[in-house]
Design a protein around this motif. Sequence first.
Motif, PDB file in Angstrom:
ATOM      1  N   MET A 100       0.816  -1.209  -0.056  1.00 15.98           N
ATOM      2  CA  MET A 100       0.020  -0.018  -0.094  1.00 15.98           C
ATOM      3  C   MET A 100       0.955   1.292  -0.027  1.00 15.98           C
ATOM      4  O   MET A 100       0.654   2.133  -0.757  1.00 15.98           O
ATOM      5  N   LEU A 101       1.678   1.256   0.775  1.00 17.68           N
ATOM      6  CA  LEU A 101       2.690   2.500   0.877  1.00 17.68           C
ATOM      7  C   LEU A 101       3.608   2.583  -0.411  1.00 17.68           C
ATOM      8  O   LEU A 101       3.519   3.940  -0.800  1.00 17.68           O
ATOM      9  N   LEU A 102       4.088   1.540  -0.786  1.00 12.84           N
ATOM     10  CA  LEU A 102       4.587   1.771  -2.337  1.00 12.84           C
ATOM     11  C   LEU A 102       3.671   2.117  -3.240  1.00 12.84           C
ATOM     12  O   LEU A 102       4.116   2.864  -4.141  1.00 12.84           O
ATOM     13  N   GLY A 103       2.635   1.797  -3.170  1.00 12.52           N
ATOM     14  CA  GLY A 103       1.551   1.885  -4.230  1.00 12.52           C
ATOM     15  C   GLY A 103       1.336   3.603  -4.174  1.00 12.52           C
ATOM     16  O   GLY A 103       1.239   4.033  -4.986  1.00 12.52           O
ATOM     17  N   MET A 104       1.087   3.922  -2.945  1.00  8.40           N
ATOM     18  CA  MET A 104       0.766   5.304  -2.750  1.00  8.40           C
ATOM     19  C   MET A 104       2.104   6.186  -3.334  1.00  8.40           C
ATOM     20  O   MET A 104       1.644   7.524  -3.949  1.00  8.40           O
ATOM     21  N   ALA A 105       3.543   5.842  -2.929  1.00  9.67           N
ATOM     22  CA  ALA A 105       4.479   6.550  -3.306  1.00  9.67           C
ATOM     23  C   ALA A 105       4.321   6.585  -4.956  1.00  9.67           C
ATOM     24  O   ALA A 105       4.669   7.554  -5.651  1.00  9.67           O
ATOM     25  N   ALA A 303      -3.266  12.010   4.945  1.00  8.56           N
ATOM     26  CA  ALA A 303      -2.455  13.161   4.528  1.00  8.56           C
ATOM     27  C   ALA A 303      -2.417  13.293   2.923  1.00  8.56           C
ATOM     28  O   ALA A 303      -2.428  14.338   2.473  1.00  8.56           O
ATOM     29  N   TRP A 304      -1.972  12.148   2.288  1.00  7.73           N
ATOM     30  CA  TRP A 304      -1.539  12.490   1.119  1.00  7.73           C
ATOM     31  C   TRP A 304      -3.056  12.778   0.164  1.00  7.73           C
ATOM     32  O   TRP A 304      -2.876  13.392  -0.925  1.00  7.73           O
ATOM     33  N   LYS A 393      -6.114   7.957  -7.578  1.00 12.23           N
ATOM     34  CA  LYS A 393      -6.200   8.418  -6.232  1.00 12.23           C
ATOM     35  C   LYS A 393      -5.484   7.652  -5.234  1.00 12.23           C
ATOM     36  O   LYS A 393      -4.901   6.652  -5.800  1.00 12.23           O
ATOM     37  N   MET A 394      -5.224   8.077  -4.310  1.00 13.33           N
ATOM     38  CA  MET A 394      -4.351   7.435  -3.092  1.00 13.33           C
ATOM     39  C   MET A 394      -5.149   6.058  -2.853  1.00 13.33           C
ATOM     40  O   MET A 394      -4.666   5.006  -2.426  1.00 13.33           O
ATOM     41  N   LEU A 395      -6.243   6.078  -2.547  1.00 18.94           N
ATOM     42  CA  LEU A 395      -7.225   5.192  -2.348  1.00 18.94           C
ATOM     43  C   LEU A 395      -7.022   3.914  -3.137  1.00 18.94           C
ATOM     44  O   LEU A 395      -7.303   2.862  -2.882  1.00 18.94           O
ATOM     45  N   HIS A 396      -6.925   4.283  -4.538  1.00 20.04           N
ATOM     46  CA  HIS A 396      -6.480   3.183  -5.343  1.00 20.04           C
ATOM     47  C   HIS A 396      -5.420   2.128  -5.040  1.00 20.04           C
ATOM     48  O   HIS A 396      -5.366   0.915  -5.175  1.00 20.04           O
TER      49      HIS A 396
END
Lengths: 446, 281
Positions: A100-105, A303-304, A393-396
């Motif tokens: 999830m974190l790498l995906g958000m990055a 936050a993102w 989106k970040m949700l994705h």
Amino acid sequence: MASTSRPARPTTDEPSGRGSEPPLSTVSDEAALRLSPEVAAESLRDYLRAWLLRIRNGDSGMLPVLGGLILIVIIFQSQKSVFLSAANLTNLLVQGATFMLLGMAEVFVLLLGEIDLSIGYVGAVGAVVTVATAAPPGNHPWWIAILAGLVVTSAIGLLQGALVTRLRVPSFVVTLAGLLGWEGMLVFLANREGGKNGGGTLRITNTILNDLVNGNLSVAAGWIALIVAVAGFAVFHLIRDRQRRAHGLVAPPPALTAIRILIVAAAGFALVAVCNTNRGVLASHPLRGVPWVVLIIIGTFGAWTLLLGRTRFGRYVYAIGGNAEAARRAGINLNRIRLAAFTLTGLTAGLAGIIEASRLGSISSDVDGGQLVLYAVAAAVIGGTSLFGGRGKMLHAVVGGLVIATIYNGMGLIGLSASSQYMVTALVLLAAATVDALARRSVTRS
Amino acid sequence: MSLSPGNTAWPANAGQAVGSEDIASDAGGVLLSIARLVKRFGAVEALSGVDLEVPAGQVTALIGDNGAGKSTLIKTVSGIWEPDAGQIRWAGEPVRIRSPKDASALGIATVYQDLALCDNLDIVQNMFLGREYTEYRLLDETKMEREAKATLSDLSVTTVRSIRQAVGSLSGGQRQAVAVARAVMQNARLVIMDEPTAALGVAQTAMVLELIRTLRSRGIAVLLISHNLNDVFAVADRLAVLYLGRIAAAGPVSEFDTQSAVYAITTGTRRESSAEHSETA
Ligand SMILES: Nc1ncnc2c1ncn2[C@@H]1O[C@H](COP(=O)(O)OP(=O)(O)OP(=O)(O)O)[C@@H](O)[C@H]1O
Ligand SMILES: [Mg+2]
């Protein structure tokens, strides 16, 4: 050619002399297809009708992903009944944290129409810096260690962004070089910091770094956090809707807002209830509570999401991804936004690396950063973020990361070999991308 | 050689029909003055020494055949491209416009021929792109939506379903209306419009022409590019004809009629008043 001829006029001539206000509340079928249901409907029935129409027309949003996730869960549960146990679900969440974190990055750069292939190894380099800073002989406090790791990965992101913007080297090439180069740096650092007998592995010695993933909130704190989060979400939406109505603007029907709040509350309740169930193996040592990492993910996600959705920076990221030339003509400094986005990608990747190290209890030169970055891109794309920029989106990344973690976890439980795990993940990615492409085609055709 | 209002050094009859005398008499004076502007794209010289004056508070129409260099000229003024040579003066002061930001800082707002909209953003987001309102560093969506709504209804854009609709889902005319509304909202001193009515319906075209008059009545200068001479004669105070990168003719609109304008557009030379038109051409 007659110089006075004006370009052929498309048949957009509209009947003139209508009322001055656009008819916003009634939704014709044709219009409903072009709009997101939120902006077209003022009653729940209108909303549902617009929503169903869109789905029937192929624009189904996150529905296929969520449907697919449920299907995968059913399959695994039928194969292994421990799959839906509290212990395994919590484990699954923790496994998914890195994806999830790498995906958000990755979302930051994907939105610009760029890509970053280096984040797997960049994150690992950050983790080495953090773990080494907190280890002897320095024994620096945990927060200095984390700060050091994040500063390093942000700087790496900035450097790669500078190569992309200043030298105009495509991001694919710059970060492909990064994929190789930062693995080299990882091996070098891990061997040096790991010591003579370390074999390229650094153990985490700091308890707080270890607890980022392995520590839990108390049962009560979990419930309190849930209540605070849901209340915050509800208040935010209710106030915003009321403000919009007060200013004569269209707001989502109250019933819809209520349903949304209920869904978030129910999902949060399920999450906390599962995590608060005893998952200890020994009856004498009960293990329960929401893992810290869940809060870290929710915090990063919040936050993102705020940054992308409610600040100028976020708006400009979408604008550049949609039409960079239009953004430039609007006076936006493209290079500054791009640099900031690459830096944020590095920062978030660093956080992912630290979380991965915490989960494993160590960080080593064996990290497969190449596979991690592919999972990161896959997470974002499975969730619905476009590889062509401007849409996502970040949700994705969070939902996509959850899907990948579910597959990863379930196949491990069933005992499938690594080879079939890779192939199934590939199929899921292809299926998600295909659904997305088909949906887009049917929308543009209409 | 510099070009400034009432410059006596300017040859009385230099072959370039830049009518500085009637501009100097205007209360507002010259807002934008372009001299000897050159812009090349590789071997192609799109502008080969353009001289043009845009008086304050008036509507100047820039006409010319396809490829004459009209869009290139206004993009140079709007900071999209830097000129290769020449001088631009703003309210008498020499200026260098190196970026769109410089142009909007001077007070120039532009509607581009290709509209320059982001298809993935909605109408409000496009109208405020680059100039968003914020409150505690967060976007003030309510305020932006309210103003966008008011501007659009001023423009009689009644056919969009919702101003939260993505611009990519609009018709060509609706997109053009959004681009015009975006420029009008910027409180500019000069609004440049590159074929703003090309895709518009009858009613919307009339609204844009009316809007141009409104801008003028508020003292805002307008530089209008159009292929439709009816529109041009309906609103323009001054006319400038561009021919292969040069100004072929310029002056108050009273000096032209449709025939002399067409003549200048197609031949690049000025035929004096149409009242005496003989069959010599
Ligand atoms: N980006 C560019 N690169 C190369 N040549 C260009 C470029 N933009 C314009 N030109 C050339 O400059 C000349 C003038 O083009 P411009 O677009 O200014 O014409 P125009 O008067 O606006 O025409 P139209 O009425 O068709 O819009 C043309 O010969 C065109 O080919
Ligand atoms: Mg043009």
